[in-house]
Motif scaffolding. Structure first.
Motif, PDB file in Angstrom:
ATOM      1  N   ASN A  26      49.311 108.272   2.185  1.00  0.00           N
ATOM      2  CA  ASN A  26      48.615 107.477   1.179  1.00  0.00           C
ATOM      3  C   ASN A  26      47.686 108.454   0.397  1.00  0.00           C
ATOM      4  O   ASN A  26      47.482 108.006  -0.815  1.00  0.00           O
ATOM      5  CB  ASN A  26      47.835 106.459   1.767  1.00  0.00           C
ATOM      6  N   ALA A  27      47.137 109.331   1.004  1.00  0.00           N
ATOM      7  CA  ALA A  27      46.225 110.214   0.190  1.00  0.00           C
ATOM      8  C   ALA A  27      47.086 111.106  -0.815  1.00  0.00           C
ATOM      9  O   ALA A  27      46.663 111.304  -2.088  1.00  0.00           O
ATOM     10  CB  ALA A  27      45.730 111.205   1.105  1.00  0.00           C
ATOM     11  N   GLY A  42      40.772 107.990   6.198  1.00  0.00           N
ATOM     12  CA  GLY A  42      42.146 107.950   6.044  1.00  0.00           C
ATOM     13  C   GLY A  42      42.706 108.838   5.063  1.00  0.00           C
ATOM     14  O   GLY A  42      44.042 108.884   4.785  1.00  0.00           O
ATOM     15  N   VAL A  43      41.906 110.098   4.838  1.00  0.00           N
ATOM     16  CA  VAL A  43      42.340 110.988   3.868  1.00  0.00           C
ATOM     17  C   VAL A  43      43.220 112.228   4.651  1.00  0.00           C
ATOM     18  O   VAL A  43      44.441 112.526   4.334  1.00  0.00           O
ATOM     19  CB  VAL A  43      41.217 111.503   2.913  1.00  0.00           C
ATOM     20  N   THR A  65      44.826 112.669   8.028  1.00  0.00           N
ATOM     21  CA  THR A  65      45.092 112.122   9.109  1.00  0.00           C
ATOM     22  C   THR A  65      46.752 111.732   8.833  1.00  0.00           C
ATOM     23  O   THR A  65      47.019 111.269   7.956  1.00  0.00           O
ATOM     24  CB  THR A  65      44.359 110.835   9.374  1.00  0.00           C
ATOM     25  N   GLN A  66      47.341 111.814  10.200  1.00  0.00           N
ATOM     26  CA  GLN A  66      48.646 111.245  10.156  1.00  0.00           C
ATOM     27  C   GLN A  66      48.712 110.184  11.044  1.00  0.00           C
ATOM     28  O   GLN A  66      49.747 109.529  11.379  1.00  0.00           O
ATOM     29  CB  GLN A  66      49.715 112.388  10.744  1.00  0.00           C
ATOM     30  N   ASN A  88      42.744 114.765  13.452  1.00  0.00           N
ATOM     31  CA  ASN A  88      43.596 113.527  13.298  1.00  0.00           C
ATOM     32  C   ASN A  88      42.913 112.128  13.049  1.00  0.00           C
ATOM     33  O   ASN A  88      43.268 110.908  13.248  1.00  0.00           O
ATOM     34  CB  ASN A  88      44.720 113.245  13.974  1.00  0.00           C
ATOM     35  N   SER A 144      47.267 112.522   4.562  1.00  0.00           N
ATOM     36  CA  SER A 144      47.924 111.553   5.003  1.00  0.00           C
ATOM     37  C   SER A 144      49.015 111.167   3.596  1.00  0.00           C
ATOM     38  O   SER A 144      48.771 111.513   2.524  1.00  0.00           O
ATOM     39  CB  SER A 144      47.025 110.358   5.282  1.00  0.00           C
ATOM     40  N   CYS A 165      40.390 111.269  10.874  1.00  0.00           N
ATOM     41  CA  CYS A 165      39.452 111.264   9.468  1.00  0.00           C
ATOM     42  C   CYS A 165      39.016 109.776   9.298  1.00  0.00           C
ATOM     43  O   CYS A 165      39.976 108.722   9.292  1.00  0.00           O
ATOM     44  CB  CYS A 165      40.346 111.628   8.351  1.00  0.00           C
ATOM     45  N   ARG A 212      44.550 104.555  10.648  1.00  0.00           N
ATOM     46  CA  ARG A 212      43.644 105.212   9.782  1.00  0.00           C
ATOM     47  C   ARG A 212      44.181 105.183   8.433  1.00  0.00           C
ATOM     48  O   ARG A 212      43.220 105.027   7.439  1.00  0.00           O
ATOM     49  CB  ARG A 212      43.163 106.451  10.205  1.00  0.00           C
ATOM     50  N   SER A 213      45.352 105.913   8.037  1.00  0.00           N
ATOM     51  CA  SER A 213      45.478 106.078   6.606  1.00  0.00           C
ATOM     52  C   SER A 213      45.563 104.768   5.869  1.00  0.00           C
ATOM     53  O   SER A 213      45.666 104.783   4.718  1.00  0.00           O
ATOM     54  CB  SER A 213      46.743 106.858   6.510  1.00  0.00           C
ATOM     55  N   ARG A 214      46.099 103.867   6.448  1.00  0.00           N
ATOM     56  CA  ARG A 214      46.295 102.267   5.919  1.00  0.00           C
ATOM     57  C   ARG A 214      44.920 101.826   5.206  1.00  0.00           C
ATOM     58  O   ARG A 214      45.174 101.048   4.293  1.00  0.00           O
ATOM     59  CB  ARG A 214      46.748 101.254   6.763  1.00  0.00           C
TER      60      ARG A 214
END
Length: 537
Positions: free
Chosen positions: A171-172, A432-433, A435-436, A427, A169, A429, A440-442
């Motif tokens: 953020n990751a 949040g690591v 995934t797009q 997608n 993602s 995860c 989830r990534s937030r």
């Protein structure tokens, strides 16, 4: 008859509860809620019996969905409730815990001795000195850059391995890169190009270029020298890495469906929206070993002389000998080679590939190291190693077997919250690591996780320094095979030099016979073609 009743008992109960709830609505309006719940389950049961794709649901309407629920949460149930501390699936709880502890800067010691079977076959340990040394500065670095490199780079001996934006993602990527900048180590971009999140983090980058030439490609998927030169000139890009293969799925390219290509992914890769994105199985910029060396020299020149090398998971050993012979024939050497073990792999791969294609790191690293020694080129080429290297002993072992530095992908994923749910390709995860999905990534808070990345690196280097000092060394690069001991069976122990020896410098050029099969492969290898002219690999 009884068996049939049992199979449909849950569905029948839903029907009964629906009817009862309807009858009790005059008593209380709250029963409307139960009507909706049990009515919905009844409708689901009817659908289950009518659909034709799942036999379990036809035989066990409603109840059969429990199977899919348990399958969905099986990794988490296993990890949190059933897994032994030393069960590797693929990383043990003990290994994951040491990363979590070091990333959080909390106590990483353990009481009551080892849980390892120290008398079991395959157990390994490092020898230590009666006169240990205290290493104060654990910012361990090596200079990468051969005689043709104009901008050598002081590389940390532990860095983030290749993981693309798209696989991870936004953020990751941002957390990893910010953490790398805090602690002064490098972040490999993976083959998905340099994203805005790599740039925003400001950390040093190793730009990986795969068969899709993302970030430096023409519209028809060929290498574009002008785009390459433009991106390579970025001061944040410290090294250029040509990817031949990876541990997860050596010999395979891939397709990113158009539906999964976001504007940000398209920007990073230099591909259009609405069109499937192809990564071919092999490079189209070169076909022969000599052409490969000439392409590496071209990349180095276009980048302004930055360290340029390649990454591979070793397959046919003869083919690597072809590359070495091409180095000798052309006089062109890469500045570095990264050996990826088949046990590596953040990318999803078919089961057969993940389990049975490619060479494990130990054997691959040993072969590459000795082939370069045999050709008299080892002092010109640095070697990186990747493949389940997440704590200090892993790194020390790789260095002892010939590596100059180590990379880790999943170790740093753990540091930013990965729980090994093994849902990277779905997608979904949970941390949040990988995934797009923006929702989830937030959940991955960049500032907090970036600090954990820096903590994990710093504390791992401290542990590595402590191990090197205990062995009487002043730098981890001084580890040699003699420092490694292995239990060959339940009674006998051998040194690393006996199992993974350093072969004599220049032995291939002198064509000295050996017991490991280097010479017979050397004689079959050609600098002008990867094709075999004799049987064997």
């Amino acid at each position: 008859m009884l068996s049939r009743l049992l199979r449909y008992s849950t569905f029948t109960l839903c029907i009964v509860m629906t009817l009862v709830s309807v009858a009790l609505i005059p008593v209380s309006a709250w029963f409307v809620l139960l009507v909706l719940i049990f009515g919905g389950l009844t409708a689901l049961g009817v659908y289950d019996m009518m659909q034709v794709n799942h036999a379990i649901l036809r035989n066990y309407p409603v109840l059969g969905h429990m199977r899919y629920l348990f399958e969905m949460i099986r990794p988490e149930i296993r990890q949190y409730l059933l897994e032994e501390d030393d069960a590797e699936v693929p990383f043990s709880r003990e290994d994951r815990n040491i990363v979590y502890q070091r990333a959080k800067n909390v106590e990483d010691k353990r009481p009551f001795g080892t849980k390892e079977a120290v008398y079991g076959s395959g157990y390994m340990w490092l020898t230590h000195s009666i006169r240990p040394k205290k290493i104060e500065n654990t910012d361990f670095r090596i200079k990468v850059g051969g005689p043709d490199c104009k901008q050598p780079y002081d590389l940390s001996i532990y860095n983030i391995s290749a993981m693309s934006f798209g696989a991870l993602s936004a953020n990751a990527i941002l957390a990893l890169n910010k953490g790398a900048k805090m602690q002064g180590f490098a972040h490999d971009t993976g083959e998905g190009g340099i994203s805005r999140y790599h740039r925003e983090g400001g950390g040093d980058l190793i730009w990986e270029i795969g068969t899709g030439y993302f970030g430096c490609r023409t519209d028809d998927g060929r290498f574009d020298p002008d785009k390459f030169a433009q991106n390579a000139a970025d001061p944040q890009v410290k090294m250029i890495e040509l990817k031949l293969s990876q541990g997860a799925k050596p010999g395979q390219g891939g397709i990113l469906p158009a539906a999964k290509i976001t504007p940000e992914i398209a920007e990073a890769r230099g591909v259009p929206m609405g069109v499937d994105c192809h990564s071919p199985d092999a490079h189209n910029a070169f076909e022969t070993p000599v052409e490969m060396m000439e392409f590496i020299a071209r990349l180095r020149d276009l980048s302004g002389g930055k360290p340029t090398g390649f990454k591979l998971c070793l397959g046919h050993r003869r083919e690597f000998m072809c590359i070495v012979k091409a180095m000798l024939k052309t006089g062109i050497t890469p500045d570095f080679i990264v050996v990826d073990g088949k046990e590596g792999g953040t990318g999803a791969a078919p089961l057969e590939f993940a389990n049975h294609m490619g060479m494990p790191l130990t054997e691959g690293l040993t072969f590459v190291h000795n082939a370069l020694r045999g050709a008299g080129l080892r002092d010109r080429v640095k070697i990186g190693a990747s493949g389940k290297l997440i704590h200090a002993f892993d790194i020390a072992k790789a260095l002892a077997m010939g590596a100059d530095w180590a990379n880790s992908a999943r170790g740093f994923m753990f540091s930013i919250g990965c729980i090994q749910a093994q849902a990277c390709h779905t997608n979904h995860c949970p941390s949040g690591v990988a995934t797009q999905d923006p929702q989830r990534s937030r959940a991955l808070v960049v500032g907090d996780k970036a600090q954990r990345v820096a903590n994990f690196h710093r504390n791992t280097m401290k542990a590595l320094g402590d191990m090197a000092g205990a062995a009487g060394l002043t730098h981890p690069s001084d580890f040699l095979p003699w420092h490694l001991m292995m239990r060959e069976n339940d009674r006998e122990m051998v040194t690393g030099q006996e199992v993974f020896p350093y072969m004599p410098e220049g032995f291939l050029l002198r064509e000295e016979e050996d017991r490991f099969g280097y010479i017979k492969r050397w004689r079959r290898a050609s600098a002008d073609s990867f094709d075999p002219f004799d049987e064997g690999v």
